[in-house]
Design an enzyme around this catalytic site. Structure first.
Site, PDB file in Angstrom:
ATOM      1  N   LYS A 110       0.851  -1.189   0.000  1.00 13.84           N
ATOM      2  CA  LYS A 110       0.000   0.000   0.000  1.00 13.84           C
ATOM      3  C   LYS A 110       0.882   1.231   0.000  1.00 13.84           C
ATOM      4  O   LYS A 110       2.052   1.206   0.419  1.00 13.84           O
ATOM      5  CB  LYS A 110      -0.943   0.015   1.201  1.00 13.84           C
ATOM      6  CG  LYS A 110      -0.267   0.013   2.582  1.00 13.84           C
ATOM      7  CD  LYS A 110       0.222   1.356   3.079  1.00 13.84           C
ATOM      8  CE  LYS A 110       0.843   1.261   4.474  1.00 13.84           C
ATOM      9  NZ  LYS A 110       1.578   2.497   4.870  1.00 13.84           N
TER      10      LYS A 110
ATOM     11  N   ASP B  20      -3.105  -1.326  10.408  1.00 12.85           N
ATOM     12  CA  ASP B  20      -3.287  -1.310   8.959  1.00 12.85           C
ATOM     13  C   ASP B  20      -3.936  -2.583   8.422  1.00 12.85           C
ATOM     14  O   ASP B  20      -4.347  -2.624   7.257  1.00 12.85           O
ATOM     15  CB  ASP B  20      -1.939  -1.124   8.247  1.00 12.85           C
ATOM     16  CG  ASP B  20      -1.397   0.291   8.365  1.00 12.85           C
ATOM     17  OD1 ASP B  20      -2.148   1.167   8.850  1.00 12.85           O
ATOM     18  OD2 ASP B  20      -0.241   0.517   7.983  1.00 12.85           O
TER      19      ASP B  20
END
Length: 276
Positions: free
Chosen positions: A9, A132
């Protein structure tokens, strides 16, 4: 066998808007996936195993094994799995490699063991493994607020990125406890954030602590709009075409690890899962 990606990401922007009494930080960040990352394969087995071992990480401390055991405990499942990890993402690079691996483990084992745990429930489980992990389980580009636990789906442009690793590992805890970290960015709506120039509130501090980051970012800025992702150390430049990004990668300083990838508002994990 089930084989699934664990994509990287990028934090397209990251603002620290405050600090809570418990030491956690309020933030606003925009997550987007890229079509590059680690890969995990899963096979039925009598016991739970992971190979190969990661240097410096005990198997019991690996987030993949922790995710597997958490899913077993949550569901009462006693089945095993042989898990193999193909590691491509650097550790401590701000690309979310460990969290992505954990999310793919939850999703992959949920499918392998036919547990049918809903995605929202898996995401809540994942929060026990790291802040996350839920966004990787959710699998959509997202604007995150609070301590990173409040998500709003987002659809930023999907350009080509050149991601470069300065070759240093940045400890997230060290950045968030540093007194010089800015903690007073205003709280704005997603629309307001999208309309303003993007930045990363951790970048200046990381560059100060790690000159390698500052040097490589200065180099990349000569070719494209560029920022650091997360708490570093990786940086990324935004390009209109794959060719332009690859040509810049060819010019990178000797010994620099880097890759070119496309931004994805739907995670490659979800795309692969749909194809099973």
């Amino acid at each position: 066998m089930i084989r699934l990606p664990a994509p990287a990401k990028l934090n397209l922007f990251l603002y620290i808007t405050g600090r809570r009494d418990n030491g956690y930080h309020d933030l606003q960040t925009l997550f987007q996936f890229v079509d590059f990352g680690d890969e995990l394969s899963f096979e039925e087995a009598d016991e739970l195993t992971l190979s190969p071992a990661l240097p410096g990480v005990a198997t019991d401390n690996n987030l993949i094994i922790k995710a597997a055991r958490l899913l077993q405990s949550h569901t009462g499942c006693t089945r095993g799995a042989r898990i193999r990890l193909t590691k491509r993402l650097p550790m401590g690079g701000g690309l979310g490699g460990g969290s992505s691996d954990a999310a793919t483990a939850l999703v992959g084992l949920n499918r392998l063991w036919q547990l049918n745990v809903p995605a929202d429930e898996l995401a809540t489980l994942g929060l026990q493994l790291g802040a996350d992990v839920p966004v990787f389980v959710h699998g959509r580009a997202a604007f995150a607020e609070g301590v990173g636990d409040i998500f709003t789906d987002a659809a930023p442009p999907e350009p080509w990125y050149l991601v470069l690793n300065p070759g240093v590992e940045v400890a997230t805890a060290a950045i968030f406890t540093d007194p010089d970290l800015p903690r007073n960015s205003p709280v704005l709506s997603l629309e307001q954030r999208l309309s303003l120039p993007w930045q990363n509130d951790c970048e200046a501090l990381v560059k100060k602590r790690h000159p390698e980051v500052a040097k490589l970012l200065s180099w990349l800025l000569e070719y494209a709009p560029s920022r650091m992702t997360g708490t570093g150390a990786c940086i990324f430049g935004t390009f209109d075409s794959r060719e332009a990004a690859e040509n810049t990668l060819k010019k990178a300083p000797d010994g620099t690890f880097g890759f070119v990838a496309r931004g994805c508002n739907q995670s490659p994990l979800l795309t692969a899962l749909d194809a099973l």
